[in-house]
Every structure is written in structure tokens, then in C-alpha cells.
Scaffold this active site. Structure first.
Site, mmCIF file in Angstrom:
data_model
loop_
_atom_site.group_PDB
_atom_site.id
_atom_site.type_symbol
_atom_site.label_atom_id
_atom_site.label_comp_id
_atom_site.label_asym_id
_atom_site.label_seq_id
_atom_site.Cartn_x
_atom_site.Cartn_y
_atom_site.Cartn_z
ATOM 1 N N ARG A 91 0.820 -1.233 0.036
ATOM 2 C CA ARG A 91 0.110 0.195 0.232
ATOM 3 C C ARG A 91 0.767 1.251 0.093
ATOM 4 N NH1 ARG A 91 -2.526 2.975 4.970
ATOM 5 N NH2 ARG A 91 -3.716 4.610 3.621
ATOM 6 N N GLU A 136 -7.080 8.465 6.759
ATOM 7 C CA GLU A 136 -7.162 9.048 8.178
ATOM 8 C C GLU A 136 -8.294 10.427 8.086
ATOM 9 O OE1 GLU A 136 -4.064 8.899 10.736
ATOM 10 O OE2 GLU A 136 -4.236 6.759 10.605
ATOM 11 N N HIS A 146 -3.015 10.904 0.925
ATOM 12 C CA HIS A 146 -2.356 10.698 2.493
ATOM 13 C C HIS A 146 -1.630 11.885 2.595
ATOM 14 C CE1 HIS A 146 -0.773 7.463 5.070
ATOM 15 N NE2 HIS A 146 -0.415 8.323 5.588
ATOM 16 N N ASN A 187 -6.797 1.501 10.067
ATOM 17 C CA ASN A 187 -5.468 1.926 10.581
ATOM 18 C C ASN A 187 -5.709 1.788 12.104
ATOM 19 O OD1 ASN A 187 -4.686 2.638 8.096
ATOM 20 N ND2 ASN A 187 -4.155 4.685 8.335
HETATM 21 C C1 NOJ Z 1 -1.168 6.835 10.576
HETATM 22 C C2 NOJ Z 1 -0.736 7.573 9.353
HETATM 23 O O1 NOJ Z 1 -1.344 7.078 8.384
HETATM 24 C C3 NOJ Z 1 0.805 7.433 9.097
HETATM 25 O O2 NOJ Z 1 1.025 8.323 8.029
HETATM 26 C C4 NOJ Z 1 1.661 7.838 10.145
HETATM 27 O O3 NOJ Z 1 2.815 7.577 10.059
HETATM 28 C C5 NOJ Z 1 1.101 6.457 11.074
HETATM 29 N N1 NOJ Z 1 -0.142 6.757 11.571
HETATM 30 C C6 NOJ Z 1 2.099 6.616 12.433
HETATM 31 O O4 NOJ Z 1 1.834 7.748 13.123
#
Ligand code: NOJ
Length: 529
Positions: free
Chosen positions: A120, A210, A165, A351
Site C-alpha cells: 500500500r 485517516e 495521504h 488503521n
Molecule cells: C497513521 C498515518 O496514516 C501514517 O502516516 C503515520 O505515519 C502513522 N499513523 C504513524 O503515526
């Protein structure tokens, strides 16, 4: 364990969202049985299905570098870190990061070493569309992603692409970014370009990574770019446009690009939240926190009724009135919009990292007025005996991944789910012997097996992360990689940690062997993979 199970059963009676309890109770009992006869042999009986998709995850700004290479446009992280470097803990940035822009072949080699089924990663919008708009495509950026994708496919690794992202083109931010009502159209235009360019080879798509971090952290606070700090307004407005943008992109994909086998979903940051006590206040607080954390972004898409979650909306409506606003700070949808978003998914992306206990009366803090935290007014607490990672927010909370999966199963009628991130941070000083990461991954993977046993419609698991990368406001001070990256070395050398060998063994054998120790720290590619 039985105590927790009983507590959940009680809560279930007052809160249908916790109906997962019944499953949860059974799982806990099963775990108990396993624990009684506990030995490696018993555990090894449980195998991941052959078609269960194992991978790792990364994101463009965190690994690529090449921030202005070959025509790439500026994004909000370039802009913020260059104009305001002190907001990053070590004053670093992603200008070079792990330099995957030049090291993509090594990245794919690492995927082969681990024996991944899938990888991913995300696309940098401004590398493909330097101005954000679809009128001008940067061919060199497209070539980079074609190379990356083709290199994966050459070795049978399935690409899973996140469209967004967190690295919005700065030119779109200058126009308000996610707060501009035209944002859903801009995102649809960008989606069309990338589906058209890569959709022939890529069949797994995630629109947003997220949403809470995008909207709440980016627009309501100063903890993510663009650090807008529009407290109490920014997150809700952003949420409206983000979910509409998701639905536009989803429908476009399904109508024009998906064919028989393409799927599209969205990924949420799913922190497990559980009432601190059995009190009514804590139960209400937990529900409000879930709605503010992820429900506001998931209900419009996954719930039967559609639209924003009721309890949160009621609270914001009420507070807005008390605060003298002439209309609620919670925006509204039209009936057509609600219908358009409802059911716009093929899978629910999760996540998951940690959990907290939630209270309506304890651990409360002062918050700006208005703000989302003032609106929900809840306190959170993580017990000190939960093992702590390098990141202040990350503790290993017991069986939290399983609990999240069961909750989503119950709440949204067991949708197809993918764990799109799960991982643990260490500090560089810890070196390659990352036994705490190994312990964390093994516990999480046991939870995955528990969830599969319980009938959760879970299809895959992506570890965060393939390699160390730019950890946003924490710069390079926190490391999530299965591979360590030497950021002092111009070649950005990657070296496997112990956890890389452990993960590889899980993928090879399809079981979690708690006794496995890598015979050496020399990594090779297993032929046939
Ligand atoms: C979720 C995020 O999507 C990612 O970019 C981040 O590095 C990790 N959490 C760890 O904090």
C-alpha cells in the site's frame, strides 16, 4: 478476562453499538481456553487463509523525497516545513525523506525479501498535477509511478493505492483546500486522471487516509499541515467536503473504471475507545468520542441512515446555539447528497494502533471555545501498565485490534475490511533488535486470527511501515519501519530489523510462531516469491 466480558455484555444492553460484545465474550473465552492449554503448538494450529493479503504500507510525503524533482508542484507539507520549520520536532522535512523517488527498485526488492502479497502506497497529487487541477499533467511524475507499479507487478506484488495521504497541492490550499465547497469536484477530477493512468493495472483503491487527521488535526488544530487552527469550525466543514469527495471518486471509479474486479474504499484511524467505568456518563462519552473520531466520516458512507451521526450533531447544534452562532457549526447535507454517499464503498479500511479508556467525568481538560473537544467534552486515559512505544500517543492496549474489528462487524453489517496500517514506533538508538515491535505485531496478528475465527470479513493486513520515514510533526525522531533507514547516508541505506524477519516468517508459514528466532540478520529473497 471474564470480568471484561461481563462488563461488555452489560454495556451491550444499553448501547446497541456494542453488540459486538457477544462475539467479544466468546473470543475472550476462546482465548482463555487457548491460554489454559497454552503452548506454541496450540497456537500454531491457527493458519491465515492462503488468500489473506499480507503487505506493508507507506505514504508519498513520508518516503519519496524529490520534493521539487522533475516538475513536481509544492504541497502543503513542503510549504509548511519550508516556511515554518520549527513546527517539526527535529526541524526536518520530507525534501529527501527515504528518497524512494530514486530508490524505488530497492523498495520493491525489500517487498520481495519479505515475501509481500501487496504493497500500500500513496500518490503525491502535486507530483502528478503540479497545480492541483487536472489541466496540466506532469509526465515525469506519472512515469515514476508507472515504474513503481510495474516493478511490483513484475514480481507478483499487488499494488494498493491511496489517492490522498495528506499532501494537498499548495495551490488548492491557497483556495481553501478542503474547506472550499468545490473540493469534491477537484478531487473527482484528480481521481479521474489517476484511474485513467493506472487503473488498468491497479485494482485496489483507497480515497482518503485517516479523515480525522486531515480535518481535525489539519483544519481545527495546529498538529498537521495546513495548521489552520479554525477550532470548532474547520473539522466539521472539512468533514462534509471530504465525504462528498470520497463518494464522487468512488462512483466515478465504479461507473467508468472498476470493471469486474476493481474495488474502492476509505481508511479510518481507528483508536479503540472503551468506557472507563460502567457509568452512563462514560458510555455516552465513549459514543461521542467515537463519533468525533471516525463516525462523522464513516456514518455518511457506511450507516443505513446516512448523514452525520446524531448524538454529535445534536451536541454541536445545541452548543452553537448557546454560543450565539446564527446557524449550527455542523454543516448539513441535502437529501440527494445523503443518498449519494450512503453505501459508497467496497471495503472499510482500518488503521489501528492503540486504545484509550474514555470518561464523561474524569480526566477532562480545558479546550478552546468553540472546538470539537469542547463540544464533546470527554476525558481519556491509558493505564500506565500498557507497554509504551516511542510515540507519546502509542501504547499497546490489550486486544484492541480485535475489539475494533468486532465493533465494525456489528455496527456496519460485517463489511469487507482491510487493516491498512498497524505498527509500533521505536527510537533510532534502539538499533535493529526491536523486540517490543515484535511483541506488538505478534499480539496484533493473534487478534487478526481471532477476528477471522469470529467471522469478521477481513481480507488483508498491512504493517506500518515497510521502512522508517518522515513521521510528520515528529520528523525522524520516531521510527516505524520493519527496515531501518539511515537518513544520514545520501544513499538512504535500508537495513532489516528483527521484526522484518519475524514478519517474513509469518508470511512464509501463515502462522504466528511465538518462539521463532531469526537464525541470522542476513536478508535474502526466497525464490518462487
Ligand atoms: C497513521 C498515518 O496514516 C501514517 O502516516 C503515520 O505515519 C502513522 N499513523 C504513524 O503515526
Amino acid at each position: 478476562m471474564l470480568h471484561i466480558s461481563q462488563k461488555f455484555k452489560d454495556m451491550c444492553e444499553v448501547n446497541p453499538h456494542l453488540a459486538s460484545v457477544v462475539d467479544y465474550g466468546l473470543i475472550i473465552l476462546n482465548l482463555g481456553v487457548l491460554a489454559i492449554g497454552s503452548n506454541a503448538f496450540t497456537r500454531q494450529q491457527r493458519k491465515f487463509p492462503e488468500d489473506f493479503m499480507f503487505g506493508t504500507a507507506t505514504a508519498s510525503y513520508q518516503i519519496e523525497g524529490g520534493w521539487d524533482a522533475d516538475g513536481k508542484g509544492e504541497n502543503i507539507w513542503d510549504h509548511m516545513t519550508h516556511t515554518n520549520p520549527t513546527v517539526i520536532k527535529d526541524q526536518s522535512n520530507g525534501d529527501i525523506a527515504a528518497d524512494s523517488y530514486n530508490n524505488y527498485k530497492r523498495d520493491v526488492e525489500m517487498m520481495r525479501e519479505l515475501g509481500l502479497d501487496a504493497y500500500r502506497f500513496s500518490l503525491s497529487w502535486s507530483r502528478i498535477l503540479p497545480d492541483g487541477f487536472a489541466n496540466r499533467i506532469n509526465d515525469a511524475g506519472v512515469q515514476f509511478y508507472n515504474n513503481y507499479i510495474n516493478e511490483m507487478l513484475k514480481y507478483g506484488i499487488t499494488p494498493m493505492i491511496t489517492l490522498y495521504h495528506w499532501d494537498l497541492p499548495q495551490k488548492l490550499q491557497d483556495l481553501g483546500g478542503f474547506l472550499n465547497p468545490l473540493f469534491p469536484e477537484w478531487f473527482e477530477d484528480y481521481s479521474r486522471v489517476v484511474f485513467d493512468l493506472f487503473g488498468d493495472r491497479v485494482k485496489y483503491w483507497i480515497t482518503f487516509n485517516e479523515p480525522r487527521e486531515v480535518c481535525y488535526q489539519g483544519y481545527d488544530t495546529v498538529t498537521m499541515a495546513p495548521i489552520l487552527n479554525a477550532t470548532g469550525i474547520g473539522a466539521y466543514l472539512c468533514a462534509k467536503h471530504l465525504v462528498l469527495a470520497h463518494a464522487r471518486s468512488y462512483h466515478l471509479y465504479k461507473k467508468e473504471f472498476a470493471g469486474d474486479d476493481g474495488i474502492c474504499g476509505i481508511t479510518y484511524a481507528m483508536t479503540w475507545t472503551e468506557p472507563l467505568t460502567d457509568s452512563k456518563e462514560d458510555e455516552i462519552a465513549t459514543e461521542l468520542m467515537r463519533q468525533a473520531d471516525w463516525g462523522i466520516y464513516s456514518e455518511p458512507i457506511f450507516s443505513e441512515n446516512g448523514g452525520f451521526p446524531k448524538e454529535l450533531t445534536d451536541v454541536v447544534n445545541q452548543k452553537s446555539k448557546e454560543q450565539g452562532f446564527s446557524r449550527s457549526r455542523m454543516p448539513e447535507f441535502t437529501k440527494e447528497e445523503i443518498e449519494f454517499m450512503r453505501g459508497a464503498y467496497d471495503f472499510f479500511g482500518i488503521n489501528h494502533y492503540t486504545g484509550v479508556l474514555v470518561s464523561g467525568t474524569e480526566y477532562l481538560q480545558e479546550h478552546p471555545v468553540p472546538s470539537m473537544h469542547d463540544d464533546i467534552n470527554v476525558g481519556t486515559f491509558a493505564p500506565s501498565d500498557w507497554p509504551a512505544a516511542a510515540s507519546s500517543w502509542l501504547k499497546q492496549s490489550p486486544d484492541s485490534l480485535l475489539k475494533i474489528l468486532l465493533l465494525i462487524k456489528e455496527k456496519y453489517n460485517n463489511p469487507v475490511m482491510y487493516i491498512t496500517e498497524n505498527g509500533w514506533s521505536t527510537r533510532l538508538e534502539q538499533g535493529l533488535e526491536d523486540d517490543d515491535r515484535v511483541r506488538y505485531y505478534r499480539a496484533a496478528l493473534e487478534n487478526v486470527l481471532d477476528a477471522l475465527d469470529a467471522g469478521v470479513n477481513l481480507k488483508g493486513y498491512m504493517a506500518w511501515s515497510l521502512m522508517d520515514n518522515f513521521e510528520w510533526m515528529q520528523g525522524y525522531t520516531e521510527r516505524f519501519g520493519l527496515y531501518e533507514v539511515d537518513f544520514e547516508d545520501p544513499a538512504r541505506t535500508r537495513t532489516p530489523r528483527k521484526s522484518a524477519f519475524i514478519y517474513k516468517e509469518v508470511l512464509r508459514t501463515r502462522v504466528v510462531d511465538h518462539d521463532y528466532e531469526p537464525p541470522s540478520m542476513i536478508m535474502t529473497i526466497d525464490e518462487g516469491k
